[in-house]
Design an enzyme around this catalytic site. Structure first.
Site: not given
Lengths: 315, 283
Positions: A151, A215, A251
């Site tokens: 991430d 995300k 996400k």
């Protein structure tokens, strides 16, 4: 180099591509998200939604005070979220800081959780303020320790200053480091991007650069995963699929604490990107407190009476 | 043009619920009608649903830690403050009780004055509970052994239709540091919700007392089985229906009591637990 045949890797082609994107209708996006939030999901659909949401949770602990013990406890919870009920699915992944990846991976393997991937936050999370060498090294470290998902945060300062090429190149480089070993999720920190137009631009920029997932947030800045922001990102992955035939995941992370919030997100996914996205491979929810609420709602549905936080773990 | 003075239109109050220091409508959107003895319409209070109960329990649980850790002195002050606020509005309560229940206005007046005095009486108990219910226990060893009474947590109350019983049940539960969810039968809804306005101006932390109006038959079973409620005062429940509630509450060992006496310290102690602490002598 060619990126889906849409841009050639030069800053000019990228800027041209991003500039031809239409702006987001702010009022329209907000009212659509608010309208979808009023959908009522009950009984068997609710049970399905709760279990699907559990399987999509990226169970997260990102605190300075994280200890190996806490990470191990979280891993046990990830594999068997409700120890009294083996029919509850494992969560989507464990999300930790770089240095906790090895602890998490080792423990997961030891307790029968090989199917639960470890995600590491990377590239000088959460601010993204470091040199490229440091960011690459950070990512390599995490992958070497066993992270299957990275991430990364984008450099919001560069993005807001209009240096799209710089942000693009960073994602491309980190994508190279990840190679086949790790999935790449790109965090925008939408709370710092100010406008929905920027969120749309950042989404395309990241997808073109090779992101597997986009995300919303780090969880350190509010507002985070608000429904309109997620809506804009879901529209982006849907349209990107039409352009390229490749499905990118989404996400949302930060601020999703209750079952109601999570179900609202699932409704957004179904109504925007479509049911193909209703899988942990393409939709994840970054959260920590959410899992307990999902478990308590599930208990309420199976027992027929309201549950208490005393019967789920504290972390 | 001749101006004719029109009769003023009354501004009617919307009776809502009292959850977490705020006055929301029922999530179900339902209301029921309360009428006077002579059949005149009085109000449409909110008919609480089990989801309102759930929200109230969440609020009460969140409020419990702060309220139970507040000093006994501070809790006493706030209870006394409730008496002060009630005193200033005594006439309003007298007329509301007389209007919506079967008792005379003279009896209503004495109930309200009693209710005010009750708050003062319970306020006095806050810093004396420990002295009365705690103990230093004799043990065979070089140790001190103390018993200390602590509040249970979240206490639900199924109130009877009498205003003074309603006050006794709440005051007895909160003085020790419990937070409460009070289920109020329809006929008491009007004075109960006016009492919520008293609470809202008494420096009482949000969520310590939550008041839901509606049907006890509908709400009490959900309260009895709720795993996050620690105690349940069922004084307002029909004797025949108490057994089923006690059964439903067994899952989390809920303390379920019904009281026949009003003003009594045993009511306070009923929703307290004794903690035993060992401490070595001479250290």
């Amino acid at each position: 180099m060619s990126f889906y045949g849409l841009v050639d890797g030069s800053e000019k082609s990228l800027v041209d591509f991003l500039n031809q994107l239409s702006g987001v209708d702010q009022v329209g996006a907000e009212s659509r998200a608010a309208m979808l939030a009023t959908r009522s999901i009950k009984t068997t659909s609710k049970k399905w939604a709760i279990e699907t949401a559990i399987s999509m949770v990226d169970l997260t602990t990102l605190e300075g005070a994280d200890t190996p013990g806490k990470v191990r406890a979280l891993c046990s919870k990830a594999v068997r979220p409700d120890p009294t009920d083996p029919t509850v699915p494992s969560v989507g992944a464990i999300c930790v800081y770089n240095d906790m990846v090895e602890v998490a991976r080792t423990h997961l393997d030891a307790i029968g959780g090989k199917h639960v991937p470890v995600a590491a936050v990377s590239t000088a999370f959460p601010s993204g303020r470091a040199s490229m060498e440091v960011k690459i090294r950070d990512t390599q470290d995490a992958i070497n320790a066993g992270a299957a998902e990275i991430d990364m945060v984008i450099d919001r300062g560069a993005f807001l200053a209009g240096k799209y090429g710089l942000v693009f190149d960073e994602i491309v480089k980190i994508r190279e480091v990840c190679g086949e070993k790790a999935h790449l999720k790109v965090i925008f920190e939408t709370g710092e991007l100010v406008t929905y137009d920027n969120v749309r631009k950042a989404s395309y920029l990241a997808m073109l650069a090779g992101a597997d997932f986009i995300k919303t947030s780090t969880g350190k800045v509010a507002p985070a995963a608000t429904p309109p922001v997620v809506l804009v990102m879901l529209e982006a992955v849907r349209d990107f699929y039409t352009l390229t035939q490749r499905r990118i995941g989404v996400k949302p992370a930060g601020g999703i604490r209750t079952t109601k919030d999570a179900i609202k997100q699932l409704v957004l996914v179904n109504e925007t990107a479509g049911p193909d996205w209703l899988t942990p491979q393409l939709f994840r929810i970054g959260a920590s407190a959410l899992l307990n609420d999902l478990l308590m709602q599930r208990m309420k549905m199976s027992d027929g009476y309201y549950a208490s936080p005393n019967y789920v773990t504290i972390d | 043009m001749a101006t004719k003075k029109q009769a003023r239109v009354d501004v009617k109050k919307t009776y809502k619920l009292f959850i977490n220091g705020a006055f929301p409508r029922s999530e179900s959107g339902r209301v029921f009608e309360v009428s006077a003895k002579n059949g005149d319409f009085i109000a449409n209070p909110a008919l609480a649903s089990r989801k309102d109960l759930r929200d109230a329990v969440t609020a009460a649980r969140a409020a419990h830690s702060g309220w139970s850790k507040a000093t006994a002195y501070n809790r006493g002050q706030i209870l006394y403050r409730i008496a002060e606020m009630l005193e200033g509005r005594a006439e309003q309560f007298e007329s509301e009780i007389a209007l919506t229940s079967q008792i005379t206005s003279l009896k209503a007046k004495s109930q309200v004055l009693d209710a005010i005095d009750r708050w003062v009486w319970y306020a006095g108990w806050s810093d004396k509970l420990q002295a009365v219910s705690g103990a230093t226990n004799p043990v065979a060893g070089p140790f001190f052994n103390f018993s200390i009474s602590e509040p249970q947590g979240v206490v639900a109350i199924a109130s009877s239709t009498s205003f003074i019983d309603f006050i006794d049940a709440i005051a007895a539960a909160v003085v020790s540091g419990n937070s409460t969810v009070v289920l109020v039968p329809g006929s008491l809804a009007v004075p109960a919700m006016s009492f919520a306005e008293v609470l809202a101006t008494s420096d009482l932390p949000a969520g310590v007392i939550n008041i839901l109006t509606g049907s006890l038959d509908e709400l009490a079973p959900w309260a009895a089985s709720h795993m996050d409620i620690d105690g349940f005062d069922i004084s307002g429940i029909d004797k025949k229906k108490r057994g089923a509630l006690k059964e439903a509450g067994a899952e989390n060992l809920k303390r379920i009591h019904a009281f026949s006496t009003g003003q009594s310290p045993t009511r306070i102690l009923a929703f307290m637990e004794s903690k035993t602490v060992w401490h070595s002598v001479g250290v």
